[in-house]
Write an enzyme that holds these catalytic residues in place. Structure first.
Site, PDB file in Angstrom:
ATOM      1  N   TYR A   3      -1.517 -56.069  19.902  1.00  0.00           N
ATOM      2  CA  TYR A   3      -3.031 -56.244  19.711  1.00  0.00           C
ATOM      3  C   TYR A   3      -4.056 -56.701  20.830  1.00  0.00           C
ATOM      4  CZ  TYR A   3      -5.304 -60.823  17.222  1.00  0.00           C
ATOM      5  OH  TYR A   3      -6.212 -60.673  16.768  1.00  0.00           O
ATOM      6  N   HIS A  11      -7.215 -54.193  20.050  1.00  0.00           N
ATOM      7  CA  HIS A  11      -8.890 -55.087  20.666  1.00  0.00           C
ATOM      8  C   HIS A  11      -9.445 -54.653  21.731  1.00  0.00           C
ATOM      9  CE1 HIS A  11      -7.695 -57.871  17.396  1.00  0.00           C
ATOM     10  NE2 HIS A  11      -8.661 -58.000  17.211  1.00  0.00           N
ATOM     11  N   TYR A  17     -17.384 -64.049  19.084  1.00  0.00           N
ATOM     12  CA  TYR A  17     -16.124 -63.802  18.330  1.00  0.00           C
ATOM     13  C   TYR A  17     -15.158 -64.209  19.654  1.00  0.00           C
ATOM     14  CZ  TYR A  17     -13.029 -62.828  14.172  1.00  0.00           C
ATOM     15  OH  TYR A  17     -11.810 -62.942  13.422  1.00  0.00           O
ATOM     16  N   TRP A  75      -9.868 -51.713   8.958  1.00  0.00           N
ATOM     17  CA  TRP A  75      -9.361 -52.807   9.775  1.00  0.00           C
ATOM     18  C   TRP A  75      -8.276 -54.085   9.750  1.00  0.00           C
ATOM     19  CZ3 TRP A  75      -9.583 -52.439  15.173  1.00  0.00           C
ATOM     20  CH2 TRP A  75      -9.423 -53.651  16.093  1.00  0.00           C
TER      21      TRP A  75
END
Length: 103
Positions: free
Chosen positions: A18, A22, A41, A76
């Site tokens: 993960y 990112h 964000y 995504w």
């Protein structure tokens, strides 16, 4: 500016993947977020529960909601579906959190 917080869930053993995905986020994804009024964000991981907490600052709710319909966002979601709890359309299972304090 509107502040939002969302909780999602990572699958066990997928923490490094993960983070890697990112760290290597697609430039087009960042462009889409900006075009849809995302000012900031951030996502945080609680490692014991694998809960993900996203904090966003957005310009307005309509632009934010429209981001989910973009082609790159759909890609995504498909890309992330193997490491997160997802709905049948591969969107992350998410829970909007209620703001109880702001300073």
């Amino acid at each position: 500016m509107i502040k939002k917080a969302v909780m999602m869930k990572l699958l066990k053993g997928k923490e490094k993947e993960y983070k890697k995905r990112h760290d290597e986020i697609w430039p087009g994804m960042l462009e889409m977020l900006k075009a849809h009024g995302v000012l900031s964000y951030s996502i945080f991981l609680e490692p014991r529960t694998l809960n993900l907490y996203a904090y966003l600052e957005i310009e307005n709710e309509e632009k934010w909601l429209a981001s989910s319909e973009t082609e790159i966002n759909q890609k995504w979601w498909n890309f992330m579906a193997d490491i997160m709890e997802t709905n049948s359309d591969n969107s992350p299972v998410s829970l909007n959190l209620l703001q109880v304090f702001d300073y």
